[in-house]
Design a protein around this motif. Structure first.
Motif, short mmCIF file in Angstrom:
data_model
loop_
_atom_site.label_atom_id
_atom_site.label_comp_id
_atom_site.label_asym_id
_atom_site.label_seq_id
_atom_site.Cartn_x
_atom_site.Cartn_y
_atom_site.Cartn_z
N THR A 73 20.87 11.34 -87.20
CA THR A 73 21.04 12.36 -86.18
C THR A 73 22.07 11.89 -85.15
OG1 THR A 73 19.87 13.75 -84.58
CG2 THR A 73 19.15 11.47 -84.76
N LEU A 74 22.71 12.83 -84.52
CA LEU A 74 23.65 12.53 -83.44
C LEU A 74 23.41 13.55 -82.35
CD1 LEU A 74 26.09 11.07 -82.19
CD2 LEU A 74 27.56 12.64 -83.47
N ARG A 75 23.14 13.07 -81.15
CA ARG A 75 22.90 14.00 -80.05
C ARG A 75 23.39 13.43 -78.74
NH1 ARG A 75 17.86 11.96 -81.78
NH2 ARG A 75 16.70 10.97 -80.11
N LEU A 76 23.55 14.32 -77.79
CA LEU A 76 23.99 13.99 -76.45
C LEU A 76 22.81 14.23 -75.53
CD1 LEU A 76 26.24 13.27 -74.43
CD2 LEU A 76 26.92 15.67 -74.49
N ALA A 77 22.32 13.18 -74.90
CA ALA A 77 21.13 13.28 -74.05
C ALA A 77 21.53 13.06 -72.60
CB ALA A 77 20.10 12.24 -74.48
N LEU A 78 21.19 14.04 -71.77
CA LEU A 78 21.54 13.98 -70.35
C LEU A 78 20.33 13.63 -69.51
CD1 LEU A 78 23.76 17.16 -69.93
CD2 LEU A 78 24.39 14.90 -70.78
N GLY A 79 20.51 12.63 -68.66
CA GLY A 79 19.48 12.29 -67.69
C GLY A 79 19.56 13.26 -66.52
N GLN A 80 19.24 12.80 -65.35
CA GLN A 80 19.26 13.66 -64.17
C GLN A 80 20.69 13.73 -63.63
OE1 GLN A 80 16.23 12.24 -61.51
NE2 GLN A 80 14.61 13.10 -62.76
N VAL A 81 21.53 14.43 -64.37
CA VAL A 81 22.93 14.62 -63.99
C VAL A 81 23.30 16.08 -64.18
CG1 VAL A 81 23.60 12.26 -64.63
CG2 VAL A 81 23.82 14.09 -66.31
N THR A 82 24.30 16.51 -63.45
CA THR A 82 24.80 17.87 -63.63
C THR A 82 25.71 17.90 -64.85
OG1 THR A 82 26.77 17.52 -62.29
CG2 THR A 82 24.77 18.24 -61.13
N ASP A 83 26.02 19.09 -65.32
CA ASP A 83 26.96 19.22 -66.43
C ASP A 83 28.32 18.65 -66.05
OD1 ASP A 83 24.96 20.47 -67.86
OD2 ASP A 83 25.76 22.50 -67.57
N GLU A 84 28.72 18.84 -64.81
CA GLU A 84 30.01 18.31 -64.34
C GLU A 84 30.00 16.79 -64.34
OE1 GLU A 84 28.23 20.70 -62.63
OE2 GLU A 84 29.48 22.41 -63.26
N GLU A 85 28.89 16.19 -63.89
CA GLU A 85 28.79 14.73 -63.91
C GLU A 85 28.79 14.20 -65.34
OE1 GLU A 85 26.22 13.73 -59.89
OE2 GLU A 85 25.15 14.50 -61.65
N ALA A 86 28.11 14.91 -66.24
CA ALA A 86 28.09 14.50 -67.65
C ALA A 86 29.49 14.58 -68.23
CB ALA A 86 27.13 15.39 -68.44
N ASP A 87 30.20 15.65 -67.94
CA ASP A 87 31.57 15.80 -68.43
C ASP A 87 32.45 14.66 -67.93
OD1 ASP A 87 33.65 17.50 -69.80
OD2 ASP A 87 34.48 17.51 -67.77
N ARG A 88 32.35 14.36 -66.65
CA ARG A 88 33.16 13.27 -66.06
C ARG A 88 32.81 11.94 -66.70
NH1 ARG A 88 37.58 12.87 -65.15
NH2 ARG A 88 37.46 14.82 -64.05
N MET A 104 32.13 17.78 -72.20
CA MET A 104 31.15 18.85 -72.33
C MET A 104 31.90 20.13 -72.67
SD MET A 104 28.10 17.63 -71.66
CE MET A 104 27.14 19.10 -71.31
N GLU A 105 31.41 20.90 -73.62
CA GLU A 105 31.97 22.22 -73.90
C GLU A 105 31.28 23.26 -73.02
OE1 GLU A 105 32.05 23.30 -78.01
OE2 GLU A 105 33.00 21.43 -78.60
#
Length: 110
Positions: free
Chosen positions: A25-40, A50-51
Protein backbone atom coordinates in the motif's frame (compact mmCIF):
# COMPACT_ATOMS: atom_id res chain seq x y z
CA UNK A 1 4.60 2.61 2.64
CA UNK A 2 3.40 5.80 4.21
CA UNK A 3 4.42 9.38 3.59
CA UNK A 4 3.57 11.21 6.80
CA UNK A 5 3.25 14.94 7.27
CA UNK A 6 3.63 15.63 10.95
CA UNK A 7 4.27 18.56 13.21
CA UNK A 8 2.85 20.23 16.28
CA UNK A 9 1.68 23.77 16.91
CA UNK A 10 5.21 24.99 17.63
CA UNK A 11 6.90 22.85 14.98
CA UNK A 12 7.25 23.30 11.27
CA UNK A 13 5.48 20.35 9.58
CA UNK A 14 7.78 17.87 7.90
CA UNK A 15 7.40 14.97 5.51
CA UNK A 16 8.86 11.59 6.34
CA UNK A 17 8.66 8.19 4.69
CA UNK A 18 7.84 5.30 7.03
CA UNK A 19 6.93 1.61 6.74
CA UNK A 20 9.24 1.42 3.75
CA UNK A 21 9.18 -2.39 3.60
CA UNK A 22 5.37 -2.53 3.27
CA UNK A 23 4.90 -1.98 -0.43
CA UNK A 24 1.42 -3.49 -0.50
CA UNK A 25 0.00 0.00 0.00
CA UNK A 26 1.04 3.61 -0.50
CA UNK A 27 -0.69 6.44 1.27
CA UNK A 28 -0.25 10.00 2.43
CA UNK A 29 -1.07 10.46 6.11
CA UNK A 30 -1.58 13.94 7.51
CA UNK A 31 -1.16 14.78 11.16
CA UNK A 32 -2.56 17.97 12.65
CA UNK A 33 -1.63 20.12 9.67
CA UNK A 34 -3.59 22.11 7.14
CA UNK A 35 -3.66 21.13 3.48
CA UNK A 36 -1.45 24.14 2.77
CA UNK A 37 1.10 23.05 5.39
CA UNK A 38 1.05 19.52 3.97
CA UNK A 39 1.61 20.85 0.46
CA UNK A 40 4.53 23.00 1.63
CA UNK A 41 6.11 20.09 3.54
CA UNK A 42 5.86 17.80 0.50
CA UNK A 43 7.33 20.45 -1.79
CA UNK A 44 10.11 21.34 0.68
CA UNK A 45 11.06 17.65 0.93
CA UNK A 46 10.99 17.30 -2.86
CA UNK A 47 8.46 14.48 -2.51
CA UNK A 48 5.48 15.96 -4.32
CA UNK A 49 2.45 18.13 -3.69
CA UNK A 50 -1.16 18.11 -2.61
CA UNK A 51 -3.68 18.00 -5.46
CA UNK A 52 -6.65 18.60 -3.18
CA UNK A 53 -7.80 17.65 0.33
CA UNK A 54 -8.20 13.98 -0.66
CA UNK A 55 -5.34 13.39 -3.10
CA UNK A 56 -1.61 13.87 -3.21
CA UNK A 57 0.85 13.56 -6.06
CA UNK A 58 4.22 12.02 -5.16
CA UNK A 59 7.39 12.17 -7.22
CA UNK A 60 8.16 8.50 -7.86
CA UNK A 61 11.94 8.89 -8.15
CA UNK A 62 12.19 11.08 -5.04
CA UNK A 63 9.99 8.69 -3.06
CA UNK A 64 12.08 5.72 -4.08
CA UNK A 65 15.30 7.58 -3.21
CA UNK A 66 13.90 8.45 0.22
CA UNK A 67 12.56 4.97 0.98
CA UNK A 68 15.07 2.50 -0.46
CA UNK A 69 17.95 3.25 1.95
CA UNK A 70 15.71 2.28 4.90
CA UNK A 71 14.52 -0.95 3.30
CA UNK A 72 15.31 -4.16 5.17
CA UNK A 73 14.05 -6.75 2.68
CA UNK A 74 16.31 -8.23 0.02
CA UNK A 75 13.73 -8.04 -2.79
CA UNK A 76 12.67 -4.44 -2.10
CA UNK A 77 13.38 -3.25 -5.66
CA UNK A 78 11.15 -5.98 -7.11
CA UNK A 79 8.42 -5.14 -4.59
CA UNK A 80 8.69 -1.46 -5.56
CA UNK A 81 8.30 -2.34 -9.24
CA UNK A 82 5.21 -4.45 -8.46
CA UNK A 83 3.71 -1.62 -6.41
CA UNK A 84 4.21 0.85 -9.26
CA UNK A 85 2.75 -1.60 -11.78
CA UNK A 86 -0.31 -2.13 -9.60
CA UNK A 87 -0.71 1.64 -9.28
CA UNK A 88 -0.34 2.00 -13.06
CA UNK A 89 -3.04 -0.65 -13.63
CA UNK A 90 -5.37 1.35 -11.37
CA UNK A 91 -4.67 4.64 -13.14
CA UNK A 92 -2.67 6.14 -10.27
CA UNK A 93 0.55 6.74 -12.22
CA UNK A 94 1.02 9.74 -14.50
CA UNK A 95 1.41 9.04 -18.22
CA UNK A 96 5.14 9.73 -18.03
CA UNK A 97 5.52 7.54 -14.93
CA UNK A 98 7.01 10.40 -12.92
CA UNK A 99 4.28 10.75 -10.30
CA UNK A 100 2.08 8.51 -8.19
CA UNK A 101 -1.37 9.66 -7.05
CA UNK A 102 -2.17 8.74 -3.47
CA UNK A 103 -5.15 9.03 -1.16
CA UNK A 104 -4.88 11.28 1.88
CA UNK A 105 -5.84 10.00 5.31
CA UNK A 106 -5.46 11.13 8.88
CA UNK A 107 -2.23 10.19 10.65
CA UNK A 108 -3.92 10.56 14.04
CA UNK A 109 -3.44 6.86 14.69
CA UNK A 110 0.16 6.83 13.50
Amino acid sequence: MIVEIVGGADERPEARVVDTDDLSTLRLALGQVTDEEADRALRDAGLGRMEDADTGSLDAAALRAAAEPDADVADWAQRWDRMVETARDRGWVSEDGATLRVHVESAAGA
